[in-house]
Design an enzyme around this catalytic site. Structure first.
Site, mmCIF file in Angstrom:
data_model
loop_
_atom_site.group_PDB
_atom_site.id
_atom_site.type_symbol
_atom_site.label_atom_id
_atom_site.label_comp_id
_atom_site.label_asym_id
_atom_site.label_seq_id
_atom_site.Cartn_x
_atom_site.Cartn_y
_atom_site.Cartn_z
ATOM 1 N N LYS A 1 -21.907 22.349 0.156
ATOM 2 C CA LYS A 1 -22.642 23.239 1.056
ATOM 3 C C LYS A 1 -24.142 22.931 1.069
ATOM 4 O O LYS A 1 -24.839 23.316 2.000
ATOM 5 C CB LYS A 1 -22.431 24.661 0.533
ATOM 6 C CG LYS A 1 -22.286 25.691 1.601
ATOM 7 C CD LYS A 1 -22.056 27.049 0.954
ATOM 8 C CE LYS A 1 -23.054 28.052 1.469
ATOM 9 N NZ LYS A 1 -22.989 29.300 0.714
ATOM 10 N N ALA B 1 -23.789 36.481 0.651
ATOM 11 C CA ALA B 1 -24.040 35.443 -0.350
ATOM 12 C C ALA B 1 -22.738 35.064 -1.051
ATOM 13 O O ALA B 1 -21.947 35.930 -1.411
ATOM 14 C CB ALA B 1 -25.057 35.929 -1.378
ATOM 15 N N ASP B 2 -22.502 33.766 -1.222
ATOM 16 C CA ASP B 2 -21.345 33.343 -2.009
ATOM 17 C C ASP B 2 -21.809 33.006 -3.424
ATOM 18 O O ASP B 2 -22.985 33.195 -3.769
ATOM 19 C CB ASP B 2 -20.618 32.171 -1.339
ATOM 20 C CG ASP B 2 -21.450 30.898 -1.305
ATOM 21 O OD1 ASP B 2 -22.494 30.830 -1.992
ATOM 22 O OD2 ASP B 2 -21.058 29.964 -0.601
ATOM 23 N N SER B 3 -20.882 32.515 -4.253
ATOM 24 C CA SER B 3 -21.228 32.323 -5.669
ATOM 25 C C SER B 3 -22.352 31.303 -5.860
ATOM 26 O O SER B 3 -23.212 31.481 -6.712
ATOM 27 C CB SER B 3 -19.979 31.920 -6.451
ATOM 28 O OG SER B 3 -19.388 30.783 -5.865
ATOM 29 N N THR C 1 -25.627 32.861 -5.027
ATOM 30 C CA THR C 1 -26.050 33.769 -6.095
ATOM 31 C C THR C 1 -26.677 32.999 -7.248
ATOM 32 O O THR C 1 -27.727 33.370 -7.765
ATOM 33 C CB THR C 1 -24.827 34.580 -6.598
ATOM 34 O OG1 THR C 1 -24.149 35.109 -5.454
ATOM 35 C CG2 THR C 1 -25.245 35.710 -7.497
#
Lengths: 79, 255
Positions: B183, A35-37, A40
């Site tokens: 993203k 998981a990236d920021s 999260t």
């Protein structure tokens, strides 16, 4: 009603695109699931919505694993 | 002047758009253009009567609109408006942060209020609506945020230190948020209109308008639809690979 662990697992699986059977209480969001920021932040948003709770930033920072998320929700849940 | 039949046509049917400052000027033209393109348009501004006129024009053209009178600088009001739009229309695909004001005066005599009100209306509102929309769009895994900056955010313009600061701030905000949300298939772009025929421009008076025209290579003032058409492009699938960018629509003024 599904258990808190099951509901958290569903959300984590959906958000991070991982199989439910790969998720345990020990699973780390960042180290195991990559998981990236943004992931999260989104997870916290989804958990807040699902359990109708507020997860403050300092508490969110301490939640590293699925089990820690479940524990926080158990302690703070109104539903 | 542009032939209406040769202007950009995009199909936004099934999409929901929100436009702040939709009661007049560029925002009204944008709301109508989005409505004519098939999007359901949530029109926001303080003036409910004026919003009704925008909505009526959209409905008359066969489109769908809702109106939400609100103070776009108020955090609770902004969140409540976005919640109401999602509740009413089920989703949120395009947000056009267009609301803006001017309180032009030279720096030595600019009041605190002149500064604070312009920054709140022009920049804080962009933050408030983008934040509320991002939460919806992140879940959707799609969205378009289009922020109205200005040529005054690119080059200096005496009397507009507050306005320039707010509009340059929008560009920085746009670039960072574009990177944060890319993203999730959310694009965030800014448009910098030049001198466009609106109430805001007309308030400057004929003498200044003539002076400004001399600085425009295309030698005329822009029309609101020329900004709206840029919005349609950025809202369309054709612009899916454009994010964090600034499109200047100014007749060559900053060239």
């Amino acid at each position: 009603m599904a258990s808190i662990m099951e509901r958290v697992t569903d959300i984590v699986s959906e958000q991070l695109g991982v199989d439910k059977d790969k998720i345990t209480a020990e699973t780390s969001f960042v180290n195991d699931l990559g998981a990236d920021s943004l992931d999260t932040v989104e997870l916290v948003m989804e958990l807040e919505e699902e359990f109708d709770i507020n997860i403050p930033d300092d508490a969110a920072e301490k939640i590293q694993t699925v089990g820690q998320a479940v524990a926080f929700i158990e302690q703070n849940s109104r539903s | 002047m542009a032939d209406v039949n040769r202007r950009i046509q995009v199909d936004l049917s099934g999409q929901v758009a929100l436009v702040t400052g939709a009661s007049r000027g560029i925002g009204k033209a944008i709301a109508i253009a989005l409505g004519k393109s098939g999007a359901v348009v949530a029109c926001l501004a303080r003036n409910e009567e004026k919003l009704k006129e925008t909505a009526a024009e959209i409905t008359a053209a066969g489109g769908k609109a809702s109106i939400h009178a609100c103070d776009v600088t108020n955090s609770e009001a902004a969140q409540a408006a976005v919640d109401a739009v999602v509740e009413q229309h089920g989703r949120l695909d395009v947000v056009v942060n267009n609301a803006g004001i001017t309180k032009d005066t030279l720096l030595p005599i600019m009041s605190d209020d002149d500064w604070d009100q312009v920054i709140a209306a022009n920049l804080r509102s962009v933050f408030l609506f983008s934040r509320a929309a991002a939460k919806v769009m992140m879940r959707q895994r799609s969205g378009r945020i289009i922020n109205m900056s200005s040529v005054s955010g690119l080059v200096g313009n005496p009397g507009q230190s507050n306005y320039s600061a707010s509009k340059a701030g929008i560009i920085g905000f746009t670039q960072t948020v574009a990177r944060e949300l890319a993203k999730r298939k959310i694009t965030v772009n800014a448009i910098c209109p030049g001198f466009i025929a609106t109430d805001m421009a007309e308030a400057l008076g004929p003498a200044i308008i003539d002076e400004v025209k001399k600085r425009i290579p295309i030698q005329r003032i822009g029309e609101a639809h020329e900004i709206a058409d840029a919005v349609l492009y950025l809202a369309s699938d054709s612009a899916s690979y454009i994010t964090g960018q600034v499109i200047t629509v100014d007749g060559g003024m900053t060239a």
